[in-house]
Structure formats: C-alpha cells, structure tokens
Write a protein that holds these residues in place. Structure first.
Motif, mmCIF file in Angstrom:
data_model
loop_
_atom_site.group_PDB
_atom_site.id
_atom_site.type_symbol
_atom_site.label_atom_id
_atom_site.label_comp_id
_atom_site.label_asym_id
_atom_site.label_seq_id
_atom_site.Cartn_x
_atom_site.Cartn_y
_atom_site.Cartn_z
ATOM 1 N N ASN A 1 26.629 51.326 45.311
ATOM 2 C CA ASN A 1 27.206 51.519 46.639
ATOM 3 C C ASN A 1 28.722 51.647 46.613
ATOM 4 N N LEU A 2 29.334 51.494 45.436
ATOM 5 C CA LEU A 2 30.786 51.597 45.347
ATOM 6 C C LEU A 2 31.248 52.974 44.897
ATOM 7 N N SER A 3 30.338 53.779 44.367
ATOM 8 C CA SER A 3 30.728 55.081 43.814
ATOM 9 C C SER A 3 31.192 56.051 44.908
ATOM 10 N N LYS A 4 30.800 55.788 46.159
ATOM 11 C CA LYS A 4 31.175 56.674 47.271
ATOM 12 C C LYS A 4 32.540 56.307 47.866
ATOM 13 N N GLY B 1 41.956 32.680 41.038
ATOM 14 C CA GLY B 1 40.751 32.043 40.532
ATOM 15 C C GLY B 1 39.652 32.983 40.103
ATOM 16 N N ASP B 2 38.416 32.477 40.210
ATOM 17 C CA ASP B 2 37.250 33.168 39.655
ATOM 18 C C ASP B 2 36.969 34.509 40.319
ATOM 19 N N ILE B 3 37.109 34.577 41.643
ATOM 20 C CA ILE B 3 36.806 35.830 42.334
ATOM 21 C C ILE B 3 37.769 36.922 41.902
ATOM 22 N N GLN B 4 39.044 36.583 41.784
ATOM 23 C CA GLN B 4 40.026 37.578 41.353
ATOM 24 C C GLN B 4 39.684 38.117 39.962
ATOM 25 N N LEU B 5 39.339 37.228 39.061
ATOM 26 C CA LEU B 5 39.011 37.654 37.694
ATOM 27 C C LEU B 5 37.724 38.469 37.664
ATOM 28 N N SER B 6 36.709 38.019 38.412
ATOM 29 C CA SER B 6 35.437 38.730 38.441
ATOM 30 C C SER B 6 35.614 40.134 38.982
ATOM 31 N N SER C 1 34.954 43.739 36.900
ATOM 32 C CA SER C 1 33.680 44.415 37.171
ATOM 33 C C SER C 1 33.807 45.675 38.017
ATOM 34 N N VAL C 2 34.975 45.899 38.625
ATOM 35 C CA VAL C 2 35.152 47.019 39.543
ATOM 36 C C VAL C 2 36.423 47.767 39.185
ATOM 37 N N SER C 3 36.366 49.090 39.295
ATOM 38 C CA SER C 3 37.565 49.899 39.065
ATOM 39 C C SER C 3 38.423 49.870 40.329
ATOM 40 N N LEU C 4 39.494 49.096 40.279
ATOM 41 C CA LEU C 4 40.353 48.911 41.436
ATOM 42 C C LEU C 4 41.483 49.928 41.450
ATOM 43 N N THR C 5 41.786 50.433 42.637
ATOM 44 C CA THR C 5 42.962 51.294 42.778
ATOM 45 C C THR C 5 44.222 50.491 42.565
ATOM 46 N N GLY C 6 44.261 49.275 43.093
ATOM 47 C CA GLY C 6 45.436 48.434 42.934
ATOM 48 C C GLY C 6 45.392 47.242 43.867
ATOM 49 N N ALA C 7 46.479 46.468 43.837
ATOM 50 C CA ALA C 7 46.586 45.267 44.650
ATOM 51 C C ALA C 7 47.867 45.294 45.461
#
Length: 273
Positions: A3-6, A130-135, A139-145
C-alpha cells in the motif's frame, strides 16, 4: 499488497522532545499541502499519545473500516486520508505496551492502511529517537524528515539529537521548522520572542539545511486545533494560515530539488571487459 508503492513522498515530521508543537505543525502542514492541490495522507505515529483525531475534529468512537480482516480504510478528515491509534482505542485507554508491540502496531497502521495514490504521506512521529524512528527508517524508503523545534536552548539540544539520528540511518533532512517564535500581543501589537530567537537558524546552519518555516506563538493556533478545526480551515486567509502555506511551499520546493538531484545523479555500470 504493497500500500506504500502508490505514495510519491513519505515525510517524517519529528522532534527531539515533546511540547514543541510537532503534532500541531504536522496537521496544519498537511492541510496546507491539501489546500494547495496535493493528495495528502497523515499518519499519527504517536502510539502512546495520539492527538490527530482531536485536532482534525473526528468524532469520538469513529473506527476505520476493516477490509479482508486485515486492511484498514483511512478516515477522511479535512480533505486528508488519516489513520491513528486514537481511532482504534478509547481516548482514556493507556497504551501500556513494550517496544515490540509498539513497533508492530505502527507498522500495521503504516503498511496495512489502504492509502490511495498520494503525493505526500506525512508521518507525525512520537518525540525522541526511539524504536519507531529506527523501525521506520529501516523498513520504508523515506523522502526525508522535517525537524520541529522552538528557539529555546533545551529544545534545540534535543533537536540536534533527532537530526543526528536521521543522519545515522541515512534519512535526508528536508529542513528545520522553528515553532512558537514571535508572539504579537493582541492588545497592543508588541512583538516579543518569548522563547528566544535565532536558534532555529543556527541549528539549520550547523547542519547545512534551511529553516523552511518560522511559525508564530499564537493563541488561535492552539484554540482551533483543540476545537478540531485547524486554523487553515477556520481562518484560511489569516496571517497564521499564510505562514503554514509558506512552510508547505518551501517543503515542496525542497522535495522537488531533491528529486531533481536524484534524477541527474550519474550511474555507474560494471562489466567484465
């Protein structure tokens, strides 16, 4: 089903510490992007303290539709596709979970929400590193922060930790947002930098990025988000709304510049010759 590819761009809205207005910034930035013609989603990743349902005016007890006993349809609010732990539990429920459960819940909301073809998915991150940031970064290709801070020295110290974390996991920094900057007295018009000034600019210079937003300390921002009517919806032509629109425009410009740089980067091929 991926569901993230779109989704064209996934962007974290993060902070080193709580109380700097990160969630308020995230919801108003999302609405500003939507009003500028983009298709936008907003994921509330603060499992312990979800606030987006309240800020978006979603009625208590609203639950996402479950599809095939696995997927969730996003809740539509203020023109945004949204999901949050706040939709899945009662508001008074304390999430007394250990880290693996928190990460599992976050990944399920991110990957099993039936997002449509979005231009931007903004993720309102929990504060800290923490954990959510690292996960998410693994696991996801992020554009940025985007890092949200106040000019206050203590907030800037923690913002540096957030920036360093994203650098270590190779997530590009799109810019710094300095929140709660200038306060203008509603009675006399006097302008005062209650939390200090220049801190966000110094932080951005230290890391070679831009201050993409400078937002005021304004009572109306808090009043409208508490009431579930973001200020861009309730006062779309005001000075505060214009500040958020300027932030959205600068964010889009940074993303466009980054996309162009990636497309023009040289490619290296290796052969046996």
């Amino acid at each position: 089903m991926d569901n993230l590819s779109k989704i064209k761009h996934i962007i974290c809205i993060a902070s080193g510490k709580g109380g700097v207005g990160k969630s308020t910034t995230a919801v108003n930035l999302a609405v500003a992007l939507q009003q500028q013609g983009f298709r936008v989603g907003l994921l509330d990743a603060d499992i312990y303290g979800p606030s987006q349902p309240t800020m978006l005016g979603v009625a208590s007890g609203t639950r996402p539709e479950i599809v095939d006993k696995k997927y969730m349809r996003p809740i539509l609010a203020c023109g945004l596709e949204t999901n949050s732990m706040g939709y899945l539990v009662e508001g008074s429920t304390a999430m007394v979970w250990r880290a693996p459960m928190i990460v599992g819940a976050f990944n399920q909301m991110l990957k099993f929400t039936l997002w449509s073809e979005l231009d931007y998915l903004l993720i309102d991150m929990p504060p800290g590193t923490g954990d959510i940031q690292l996960s998410l970064s693994q696991s996801v290709s992020l554009t940025g922060a985007v890092i949200v801070t106040t000019p206050q020295d203590v907030a800037l110290l923690d913002a540096r930790k957030g920036i360093e974390m994203f650098r270590k996991v190779d997530v590009p920094l799109l810019g710094v947002v300095e929140n709660m900057g200038i306060h203008i007295c509603s009675n006399c018009g006097h302008a005062e930098a209650i939390f200090g000034e220049g801190g966000g600019e110094q932080l951005a210079q230290d890391y070679g990025v831009h201050v993409i937003g400078s937002l005021p300390l304004d009572l109306s921002i808090r009043e409208h988000t508490d009431a579930g009517t973001p200020i861009l919806v309730s006062r779309p032509d005001g000075d505060v709304a214009r500040a958020y629109h300027k932030l959205a425009q600068r964010l889009v410009a940074q993303v466009t510049e980054m996309d162009a740089a990636r497309q023009t980067a040289p490619t290296i091929s290796v052969s046996d010759d």
